[in-house]
Scaffold this active site. Sequence first.
Site, PDB file in Angstrom:
ATOM      1  NE  ARG A   1     -11.682  -0.511   2.081  1.00 55.05           N
ATOM      2  CZ  ARG A   1     -12.923  -0.771   1.495  1.00 55.05           C
ATOM      3  NH1 ARG A   1     -13.028  -0.948   0.396  1.00 55.05           N
ATOM      4  NH2 ARG A   1     -14.152  -0.738   2.359  1.00 55.05           N
TER       5      ARG A   1
ATOM      6  CG  ASP B   1      -1.853  -1.101   1.139  1.00 57.66           C
ATOM      7  OD1 ASP B   1      -2.365  -1.573   0.007  1.00 57.66           O
ATOM      8  OD2 ASP B   1      -2.444  -1.621   2.198  1.00 57.66           O
TER       9      ASP B   1
END
Lengths: 406, 406
Positions: free
Chosen positions: A187, A141
């Site tokens: 996210r 991420d």
Amino acid sequence: MGKNLIVAQSGGPSVAINATLAGVIAAAQATADIGRIYGGIHGVEGIQAGKIVELTDFHEMEKLKATPAMALGSCRCKLPPVEDRDAPIYQNLKKVFRDYDIGYFLYIGGNDSMDTVCKLAHYFAGEPDAPIFLGLPKTIDNDLPLTDHTPGYGSAAKYLAITMREIIQDTAIYAVPAVTIVEVMGRNAGWLTLAAGMPRFAGGSKPDIIAIPEVPFDEEEFLRQVRETLEHSPNVVAAVSEGIRDRNGEYVGSSAKSGAVDTFGHAYLSGVGKYLEGLVKREIGCKVRSIELNLMQRCSSHLASLADIEESFALGKAGVAAALRGETGRMVALDRLSDSPYSVKLKTVAIEDVANLEQLVPEKWWDLQDPKAIEGIRDYILPLIQGEVPQFRNEYGFNEYISFME
Amino acid sequence: MGKNLIVAQSGGPSVAINATLAGVIAAAQATADIGRIYGGIHGVEGIQAGKIVELTDFHEMEKLKATPAMALGSCRCKLPPVEDRDAPIYQNLKKVFRDYDIGYFLYIGGNDSMDTVCKLAHYFAGEPDAPIFLGLPKTIDNDLPLTDHTPGYGSAAKYLAITMREIIQDTAIYAVPAVTIVEVMGRNAGWLTLAAGMPRFAGGSKPDIIAIPEVPFDEEEFLRQVRETLEHSPNVVAAVSEGIRDRNGEYVGSSAKSGAVDTFGHAYLSGVGKYLEGLVKREIGCKVRSIELNLMQRCSSHLASLADIEESFALGKAGVAAALRGETGRMVALDRLSDSPYSVKLKTVAIEDVANLEQLVPEKWWDLQDPKAIEGIRDYILPLIQGEVPQFRNEYGFNEYISFME
């Protein structure tokens, strides 16, 4: 002979996390200041239960560096508050550290794993014979603060850039209007989706639309962009982060929003890609397809970036060096000195400044029509995705991997 | 100087179809019996509209062989019955063939494209100066009859085998029970799903469950297998064809069956993977994830099989040779002479015997617990997925591809 070292892995996998493990083992083997080298199976959860293997005599470093996911297994375990001094997991860990004469505890992981290192450092502070606690970052991420980027991101970025390039090629063959929506992990942070945009940033014309969680998503504006693109190209390609949100902070395509239920009345979980597919079908009516790149983003070791793997390995070695210097409650991080030629410096940062915090895409890179933003993103990502990793293949042509879990 | 040749592509893309195009161009350039070499853009649909490029002097064969999808573009076009002699598309094609002095028409495609070749051969039979019509097979589905396999299958099979191996590795890191369902292309034939099973057939233990459309799917039996596997392994991995059907021939997870609707009351389209994900969640209640491998199965040129690409190239050349021998209304096909060392022979077959027919996985390979079946499948697939294809990368490290569509 020095104290013993234990190393473990935690959180989600990547193709680079075993390279960091290999770096830790190699550096620990190379010094007389460390005795035995142990590996904890399934993170702190396994360690507190005594699931420990010995790695002192492991030498297949190159094969371990080419192994995706986690050779030691993983866990998702949030430690109780440090004030809860009698919590069984702390008591168990204390006993294991004593039984195995652990002087150094190195933990490879992302945000949550750094929370574990932080708590352990605080819990054991002041205890006699407390081990050194160090965090080694990894997360595809790329959302850890105080480090230029995280190990694992480069390989995931390379998978995304090359796969998007191939998807764009695939969707370009028909003359009938069609929209392809590619859903990318992330996210809260858009780093991976920016990597999926590389075919455009590096001189191409697609993907036409790139949406990251940092920028509020407007469905009307999205439809307008699709319609506008269809006017001059039959094939629209969009890369969207799974975590894009509307102006009110609500996830686009959350089940509450789509309202979809199955025959049993259960909410039907669908990602943002499927949601936007339905939106385009309904509002524009052309052929539309959504693609979720799913686990392949984090496990495609055949597309690992050599730059990422070698840096992850070096970072593991730097962790051992920092441990031997007596640093504790810290995380090894990367400072970028230069984009081209690419050059980084390894340093350590206080774990409190990292744990549970996120590094999002900076605002200067939010406007993806801005040439300066595009140049900045391209120069940031390009050096991280270079080079091929040697593969270890068996008689059938399949990769051989290392696992310590058996 | 001989008559001119036109070549075009049709149907769904693969990473090998441009290698066949390269073979056609190379062989046509090498003979004085063929004049100019033309490429039809977007298949017969583009040709009848005069969308034609000249390829006589194209020489970047290796780069074309490494280009996924279709450099000439594609169409999905079903020709009218040959009895409809005045149909505009036939009239237009007749004029184009005359204007461009076409003596040879080579069409690269799957089942539907062979229907086109068949109809053209019949339509023009008896016409003065009728071109030669030849079909060159390609389809990742591997479902054409009278050929050992189809170009494009080997590369898709390699993508599936390697990706499944990596997914299995990724899912093995946690100790908590979890089910991963991988949905593979194939509405009627299970060839691609068998390729996804290769990590098990080649000596591993997973995927645990493999479901192909040829074998009726029983949900209760599936749940029983999942439960049984969970007893000795926390991670269940299943590979399922998108086209699996129940005992009544109804697609598993068809929207009629899931009954899911969105807030607008529209049927919610979901694949079999999502459907089985919901089933496991409801009936077993453990962590479950479904993965749809989508377009990546047919466009991942970075994982192309060298065996597939070179064979596709040879098949293109064989098409030109057959055309020069005066064969018409036929398709080039592959006869396998031996698995190991792998050896094939090129031949031609009557197009009527191929068009619109499907070759399914033979019954002897339906029982995937049978060691003889496993050996047969492994020996069939292994030679098709071997070897790496040289990549053409630009200054950024991105692949450069050929397109004739601009």
